[in-house]
Design a protein around this motif. Structure first.
Motif, mmCIF file in Angstrom:
data_model
loop_
_atom_site.group_PDB
_atom_site.id
_atom_site.type_symbol
_atom_site.label_atom_id
_atom_site.label_comp_id
_atom_site.label_asym_id
_atom_site.label_seq_id
_atom_site.Cartn_x
_atom_site.Cartn_y
_atom_site.Cartn_z
ATOM 1 N N THR A 1 -37.857 -55.593 -14.019
ATOM 2 C CA THR A 1 -38.663 -56.724 -14.484
ATOM 3 C C THR A 1 -38.272 -57.141 -15.891
ATOM 4 O O THR A 1 -38.349 -58.328 -16.230
ATOM 5 C CB THR A 1 -40.167 -56.396 -14.414
ATOM 6 N N THR A 2 -37.843 -56.204 -16.702
ATOM 7 C CA THR A 2 -37.379 -56.554 -18.046
ATOM 8 C C THR A 2 -36.085 -57.350 -17.972
ATOM 9 O O THR A 2 -35.932 -58.371 -18.664
ATOM 10 C CB THR A 2 -37.196 -55.290 -18.900
ATOM 11 N N ARG A 3 -35.142 -56.913 -17.146
ATOM 12 C CA ARG A 3 -33.908 -57.692 -16.978
ATOM 13 C C ARG A 3 -34.222 -59.100 -16.482
ATOM 14 O O ARG A 3 -33.640 -60.085 -16.966
ATOM 15 C CB ARG A 3 -32.968 -57.002 -15.984
ATOM 16 N N THR A 4 -35.125 -59.185 -15.513
ATOM 17 C CA THR A 4 -35.478 -60.483 -14.956
ATOM 18 C C THR A 4 -36.089 -61.385 -16.018
ATOM 19 O O THR A 4 -35.743 -62.561 -16.135
ATOM 20 C CB THR A 4 -36.441 -60.318 -13.774
ATOM 21 N N ALA A 5 -37.017 -60.835 -16.811
ATOM 22 C CA ALA A 5 -37.666 -61.630 -17.854
ATOM 23 C C ALA A 5 -36.682 -62.055 -18.934
ATOM 24 O O ALA A 5 -36.719 -63.202 -19.414
ATOM 25 C CB ALA A 5 -38.818 -60.841 -18.469
ATOM 26 N N GLN A 6 -35.788 -61.158 -19.328
ATOM 27 C CA GLN A 6 -34.795 -61.517 -20.345
ATOM 28 C C GLN A 6 -33.896 -62.642 -19.856
ATOM 29 O O GLN A 6 -33.564 -63.560 -20.619
ATOM 30 C CB GLN A 6 -33.961 -60.283 -20.716
ATOM 31 N N ARG A 7 -33.524 -62.578 -18.598
ATOM 32 C CA ARG A 7 -32.679 -63.635 -18.032
ATOM 33 C C ARG A 7 -33.462 -64.946 -17.904
ATOM 34 O O ARG A 7 -32.974 -66.016 -18.263
ATOM 35 C CB ARG A 7 -32.148 -63.182 -16.673
ATOM 36 N N PHE A 8 -34.697 -64.853 -17.397
ATOM 37 C CA PHE A 8 -35.512 -66.039 -17.151
ATOM 38 C C PHE A 8 -35.804 -66.794 -18.446
ATOM 39 O O PHE A 8 -35.652 -68.018 -18.518
ATOM 40 C CB PHE A 8 -36.823 -65.622 -16.474
ATOM 41 N N PHE A 9 -36.237 -66.071 -19.479
ATOM 42 C CA PHE A 9 -36.611 -66.700 -20.750
ATOM 43 C C PHE A 9 -35.437 -66.824 -21.724
ATOM 44 O O PHE A 9 -35.619 -67.280 -22.846
ATOM 45 C CB PHE A 9 -37.746 -65.925 -21.409
#
Length: 283
Positions: A269-277
């Motif tokens: 979820t951290t990787r996803t959030a870093q990529r998303f934002f």
């Protein structure tokens, strides 16, 4: 001071530091309940390895406050939008102010915006007008969308479908709906944000059976604090205010139902959030 604040407010049973740094994608830190001890709240979040906080801007005032907080504090970012509850106040001046906010480097998403046909504090027509305008702002800025939806899944999907080729990414924050609605959003290539709602056996139990349907590269986690205090906490808090330091307990619950380890879920979820934002990985 940070350690003292953690020890004095959170019972020892709630002081939980996961191995993976976490991103809380929805923290309402401009809420009045945080005015007195915001510094301690942020310190407790860092102590709990909640390394990054996205502070939600639900109107011009709160978005400006979120931007100032982000300027002052490493690891904090802001969103800027008009919540559907406040859609009746949409006008050209609000649009102009939002557009200016979206140009600030601290602002990483357009929103919180969307549709709420549950309470209808603004009429459905007013909500759709403000949402359509913010979809246009997102298309213009290229920023992702931070979306709110309650009892408006079909109309939300219709409007997003019309704009899907023009906007970048979008996340349905605090998802609480059913499997069909979930798959409708996933079919639109959207992201899903989960909160402590899943920890509530009274009204969130239905989410437990659909969590595994959310690919990890589409899933993010959030507190939506000060609201939605998790009901899986092993000790009671002073008062009922939720805060980012409790995000690890939400991650623990989601991981159980997703059938992955807490570390796997946290890292994903951290990787996803870093990529998303579009955040630096070190943030």
């Amino acid at each position: 001071m940070a350690t003292s604040a953690v020890d004095s407010f959170l019972p020892e049973a709630l002081q939980f530091r996961p191995g993976a740094p976490l991103v809380d994608i929805g923290a309402n830190l401009t809420h009045e309940s945080f005015q007195r001890d915001l510094g301690d709240v942020i310190a407790r979040a860092k102590a709990a390895n909640v390394a990054t906080l996205i502070v939600t801007g639900t109107d011009i005032e709160h978005a400006e406050h979120a931007v100032e907080l982000a300027k002052q504090t490493p690891g904090i970012y802001a969103t800027a939008g008009i919540h559907p509850h406040d859609a009746s106040g949409w006008n050209s001046d609000v649009a102009r102010q939002l557009k200016a906010l979206h140009q600030q480097p601290e602002v990483v998403a357009v929103g919180e915006c969307g549709l709420d046909f549950n309470r209808n504090f603004s009429t459905p027509h007013e909500q759709e007008r403000a949402f359509e305008a913010q979809l246009a702002l997102a298309a213009e800025s290229g920023l992702p969308l931070f979306l709110h939806e309650r009892d408006a899944g079909q109309r939300m999907r219709e409007m997003l479908h019309s704009w899907r080729d023009d906007i970048s990414q979008a996340v349905i924050h605090c998802f609480t709906a059913d499997r069909d609605t979930l798959h409708g959003y996933l079919d639109l290539d959207l992201h899903i944000g989960l909160t402590g709602w899943i920890c509530d056996e009274r009204r969130g139990h239905h989410l437990r059976s659909v969590v595994k349907d959310i690919p990890l590269e589409r899933l993010m986690v959030e507190t939506d604090c000060p609201y939605l205090l998790p009901r899986n906490l092993p000790a009671k808090l002073k008062g009922r205010r939720h805060e980012p330091a409790l995000l690890p307990w939400i991650v623990r619950e989601i991981a159980q139902w997703h059938d992955v380890t807490e570390t796997e879920l946290g890292e994903a979820t951290t990787r996803t959030a870093q990529r998303f934002f579009r955040l630096d990985a070190e943030a």
